[in-house]
Design a protein around this motif. Structure first.
Motif, PDB file in Angstrom:
ATOM      1  N   HIS A  11       0.817  -1.211   0.000  1.00 49.42           N
ATOM      2  CA  HIS A  11       0.000   0.000   0.000  1.00 49.42           C
ATOM      3  C   HIS A  11       0.857   1.270   0.000  1.00 49.42           C
ATOM      4  N   ALA A  12       1.948   1.251   0.747  1.00 48.59           N
ATOM      5  CA  ALA A  12       2.822   2.432   0.787  1.00 48.59           C
ATOM      6  C   ALA A  12       3.415   2.717  -0.588  1.00 48.59           C
ATOM      7  N   LEU A  13       3.938   1.683  -1.241  1.00 45.25           N
ATOM      8  CA  LEU A  13       4.549   1.895  -2.548  1.00 45.25           C
ATOM      9  C   LEU A  13       3.520   2.357  -3.572  1.00 45.25           C
ATOM     10  N   HIS A  14       2.364   1.730  -3.593  1.00 52.48           N
ATOM     11  CA  HIS A  14       1.364   2.116  -4.594  1.00 52.48           C
ATOM     12  C   HIS A  14       0.789   3.505  -4.325  1.00 52.48           C
ATOM     13  N   GLY A  15       0.762   3.909  -3.065  1.00 53.66           N
ATOM     14  CA  GLY A  15       0.385   5.294  -2.751  1.00 53.66           C
ATOM     15  C   GLY A  15       1.393   6.276  -3.340  1.00 53.66           C
ATOM     16  N   LEU A  16       2.673   5.958  -3.204  1.00 54.01           N
ATOM     17  CA  LEU A  16       3.717   6.808  -3.786  1.00 54.01           C
ATOM     18  C   LEU A  16       3.640   6.822  -5.313  1.00 54.01           C
ATOM     19  N   ILE A  17       3.395   5.662  -5.908  1.00 54.98           N
ATOM     20  CA  ILE A  17       3.293   5.581  -7.364  1.00 54.98           C
ATOM     21  C   ILE A  17       2.108   6.411  -7.861  1.00 54.98           C
ATOM     22  N   GLU A  18       0.977   6.291  -7.186  1.00 58.17           N
ATOM     23  CA  GLU A  18      -0.193   7.098  -7.549  1.00 58.17           C
ATOM     24  C   GLU A  18       0.150   8.589  -7.445  1.00 58.17           C
ATOM     25  N   ASP A  19       0.783   8.975  -6.351  1.00 60.18           N
ATOM     26  CA  ASP A  19       1.175  10.378  -6.177  1.00 60.18           C
ATOM     27  C   ASP A  19       2.170  10.819  -7.245  1.00 60.18           C
ATOM     28  N   TRP A  20       3.075   9.934  -7.623  1.00 56.16           N
ATOM     29  CA  TRP A  20       4.082  10.265  -8.636  1.00 56.16           C
ATOM     30  C   TRP A  20       3.425  10.568  -9.985  1.00 56.16           C
ATOM     31  N   PHE A  21       2.574   9.672 -10.436  1.00 56.52           N
ATOM     32  CA  PHE A  21       1.954   9.847 -11.749  1.00 56.52           C
ATOM     33  C   PHE A  21       0.918  10.976 -11.763  1.00 56.52           C
ATOM     34  N   ASN A  22       0.457  11.402 -10.587  1.00 54.49           N
ATOM     35  CA  ASN A  22      -0.426  12.558 -10.467  1.00 54.49           C
ATOM     36  C   ASN A  22       0.342  13.845 -10.178  1.00 54.49           C
ATOM     37  N   ALA A  23       1.661  13.750 -10.061  1.00 48.84           N
ATOM     38  CA  ALA A  23       2.544  14.882  -9.732  1.00 48.84           C
ATOM     39  C   ALA A  23       2.236  15.484  -8.357  1.00 48.84           C
ATOM     40  N   ARG A  24       1.659  14.690  -7.462  1.00 51.99           N
ATOM     41  CA  ARG A  24       1.491  15.135  -6.078  1.00 51.99           C
ATOM     42  C   ARG A  24       2.783  14.925  -5.296  1.00 51.99           C
ATOM     43  N   LEU A  25       3.635  14.050  -5.804  1.00 48.95           N
ATOM     44  CA  LEU A  25       4.961  13.812  -5.246  1.00 48.95           C
ATOM     45  C   LEU A  25       5.937  14.548  -6.153  1.00 48.95           C
ATOM     46  N   PRO A  26       6.736  15.459  -5.612  1.00 48.54           N
ATOM     47  CA  PRO A  26       7.636  16.235  -6.476  1.00 48.54           C
ATOM     48  C   PRO A  26       8.766  15.377  -7.044  1.00 48.54           C
ATOM     49  N   VAL A  27       9.309  15.800  -8.162  1.00 50.85           N
ATOM     50  CA  VAL A  27      10.413  15.092  -8.818  1.00 50.85           C
ATOM     51  C   VAL A  27      11.583  14.906  -7.856  1.00 50.85           C
ATOM     52  N   SER A  28      11.761  15.830  -6.955  1.00 50.50           N
ATOM     53  CA  SER A  28      12.856  15.737  -5.987  1.00 50.50           C
ATOM     54  C   SER A  28      12.719  14.518  -5.067  1.00 50.50           C
ATOM     55  N   GLU A  29      11.561  13.864  -5.057  1.00 44.14           N
ATOM     56  CA  GLU A  29      11.327  12.692  -4.212  1.00 44.14           C
ATOM     57  C   GLU A  29      11.504  11.370  -4.956  1.00 44.14           C
ATOM     58  N   LEU A  30      12.092  11.410  -6.149  1.00 39.80           N
ATOM     59  CA  LEU A  30      12.301  10.170  -6.908  1.00 39.80           C
ATOM     60  C   LEU A  30      13.119   9.163  -6.094  1.00 39.80           C
ATOM     61  N   ASP A  31      14.141   9.612  -5.396  1.00 44.30           N
ATOM     62  CA  ASP A  31      14.955   8.681  -4.603  1.00 44.30           C
ATOM     63  C   ASP A  31      14.146   8.045  -3.472  1.00 44.30           C
ATOM     64  N   THR A  32      13.183   8.779  -2.916  1.00 42.11           N
ATOM     65  CA  THR A  32      12.300   8.228  -1.887  1.00 42.11           C
ATOM     66  C   THR A  32      11.476   7.092  -2.471  1.00 42.11           C
ATOM     67  N   LEU A  33      10.957   7.299  -3.665  1.00 35.82           N
ATOM     68  CA  LEU A  33      10.199   6.260  -4.361  1.00 35.82           C
ATOM     69  C   LEU A  33      11.093   5.062  -4.675  1.00 35.82           C
ATOM     70  N   MET A  34      12.260   5.317  -5.236  1.00 37.14           N
ATOM     71  CA  MET A  34      13.155   4.237  -5.648  1.00 37.14           C
ATOM     72  C   MET A  34      13.750   3.473  -4.474  1.00 37.14           C
ATOM     73  N   ALA A  35      13.757   4.061  -3.281  1.00 37.00           N
ATOM     74  CA  ALA A  35      14.295   3.379  -2.102  1.00 37.00           C
ATOM     75  C   ALA A  35      13.489   2.127  -1.744  1.00 37.00           C
ATOM     76  N   HIS A  36      12.288   2.003  -2.276  1.00 34.08           N
ATOM     77  CA  HIS A  36      11.466   0.827  -2.016  1.00 34.08           C
ATOM     78  C   HIS A  36      11.927  -0.390  -2.823  1.00 34.08           C
ATOM     79  N   PHE A  37      12.788  -0.169  -3.812  1.00 34.18           N
ATOM     80  CA  PHE A  37      13.232  -1.244  -4.692  1.00 34.18           C
ATOM     81  C   PHE A  37      14.667  -1.646  -4.369  1.00 34.18           C
TER      82      PHE A  37
END
Length: 129
Positions: A11-37
């Motif tokens: 759920h945490a990862l998919h929440g981030l992915i949803e926010d990413w593709f909606n641009a609710r998560l700023p580009v500067s947070e890409l490393d936060t997203l990628m830290a899940h992998f």
């Protein structure tokens, strides 16, 4: 499977992915997203193409804000602990956009505990009719 570490991670990862593709998560947070992998992460997506972690990073970078209105729903979760640091999780993932029509996929993921965090090691997605 509710309220398990695997469920929380899904759920945490998919929440981030949803926010990413909606641009609710700023580009500067890409490393936060990628830290899940995990560094050795790979996936086979719904097109049947295998992607390594670098390819997934490029996909995210190129897709930031590209799916406004995207909503991701997770259901039909189940998980099996393979050992103390490895979990296999199966779940169904739905993607809806502005019109609300849901496109579903079945997913099978392998999660590994690294440095106290659960990281995605492998993911297989299969589109549902």
């Amino acid at each position: 499977m509710k309220d398990t570490p695997a469920s929380h991670q899904i759920h945490a990862l998919h929440g981030l992915i949803e926010d990413w593709f909606n641009a609710r998560l700023p580009v500067s947070e890409l490393d936060t997203l990628m830290a899940h992998f995990a560094v050795d992460f790979s996936m086979v997506g719904i097109t049947g193409q295998r992607l390594d972690r670098d390819a997934v990073r490029a996909l995210f970078l190129g897709g930031h804000g590209a799916r406004p209105g995207l909503a991701i729903v997770i259901d039909a979760e189940c998980a099996t602990a393979l050992d103390d640091a490895l979990v296999m999780a199966r779940y169904r993932e739905g993607h809806a956009r502005g019109n609300g029509a849901m496109c579903w996929r079945e997913s099978l993921a392998l999660l590994r505990r690294e440095d106290g965090c659960w990281r995605w090691v492998a993911l297989q997605e299969t589109p549902c009719a």
